[in-house]
Scaffold this active site. Sequence first.
Site, PDB file in Angstrom:
ATOM      1  N   ASP A  10      87.479  39.294  29.554  1.00 11.71           N
ATOM      2  CA  ASP A  10      87.261  38.329  30.633  1.00 11.71           C
ATOM      3  C   ASP A  10      85.889  37.860  30.689  1.00 11.71           C
ATOM      4  O   ASP A  10      84.988  38.681  29.885  1.00 11.71           O
ATOM      5  CB  ASP A  10      87.641  39.076  31.906  1.00 11.71           C
ATOM      6  CG  ASP A  10      87.437  38.053  33.181  1.00 11.71           C
ATOM      7  OD1 ASP A  10      87.825  36.905  33.029  1.00 11.71           O
ATOM      8  OD2 ASP A  10      86.819  38.744  34.175  1.00 11.71           O
ATOM      9  N   ASP A  12      83.567  36.483  33.682  1.00 13.81           N
ATOM     10  CA  ASP A  12      83.092  36.575  35.053  1.00 13.81           C
ATOM     11  C   ASP A  12      83.184  38.079  35.404  1.00 13.81           C
ATOM     12  O   ASP A  12      84.216  38.821  35.475  1.00 13.81           O
ATOM     13  CB  ASP A  12      83.308  35.795  36.241  1.00 13.81           C
ATOM     14  CG  ASP A  12      83.275  34.386  35.909  1.00 13.81           C
ATOM     15  OD1 ASP A  12      82.271  33.879  35.600  1.00 13.81           O
ATOM     16  OD2 ASP A  12      83.992  33.694  35.529  1.00 13.81           O
TER      17      ASP A  12
END
Length: 235
Positions: A10, A12
């Site tokens: 991922d 963020d």
Amino acid sequence: MNSFAAVIFDCDGVLVNSEVIAVKAEMAALAGIGLDYAPDVFTERFLGLPERDFEAALDADHRARFGDGLPAGFFEDLHRGKHAAMERGIAAIEGVEAFARSLAVPMAVASSAGVESLAMKLRVAGLDALFAPHVYSADLVARGKPAPDLFEHAAGRLGADPAACLVIEDSVNGVRAAIAAGAVCWGFTGGGHCPPGHDERLLAAGAHAVHGGFAAIAAAYASTPPGSFASGGRA
């Protein structure tokens, strides 16, 4: 030897510290129009959602509380403010670049951020060349997290079976998406934005383990084959 076929990150809160900036800006803007959320409720509900789903959920909350949608221009103003703050303050999470460079398998980014926002974050943090061309936004799939589509898409572009991939995620929605795709998922709480008890929420969502930093991830990656993971561990 570790037997993961690929590693999918991922963005963020895992690669970059953008969640700290975003959550602060979002909660302040929402409080300004009367939508207050406890930090743990906000992170569990909204972290990892594509922008379109995040916006729809907030609009629904405003309608339920006040009888009408969010004020005109609310999201435009919010996005401008967040974008400017991120360009000033984004940095790579400590240890992530060294860990990524140590990998001998293909890797990708799979993020709920929009294409342009995702590109900006990786560029400002100095990580864009490290992951290019395997940078995938939820804009590319029909359903964002917590559906499995984005991780399936990323794995496919890497030429890997999702079940042979390791996913590193900081959000409940992201963990659910990775598990739905059949991947091994390690939760991550080292992004600076996770409220108390977030590790337990990630485990409850299905994470096979939770790590508080990339030193712990690197050690686990080096020492443990994916087939041995059982839900419920933390490091």
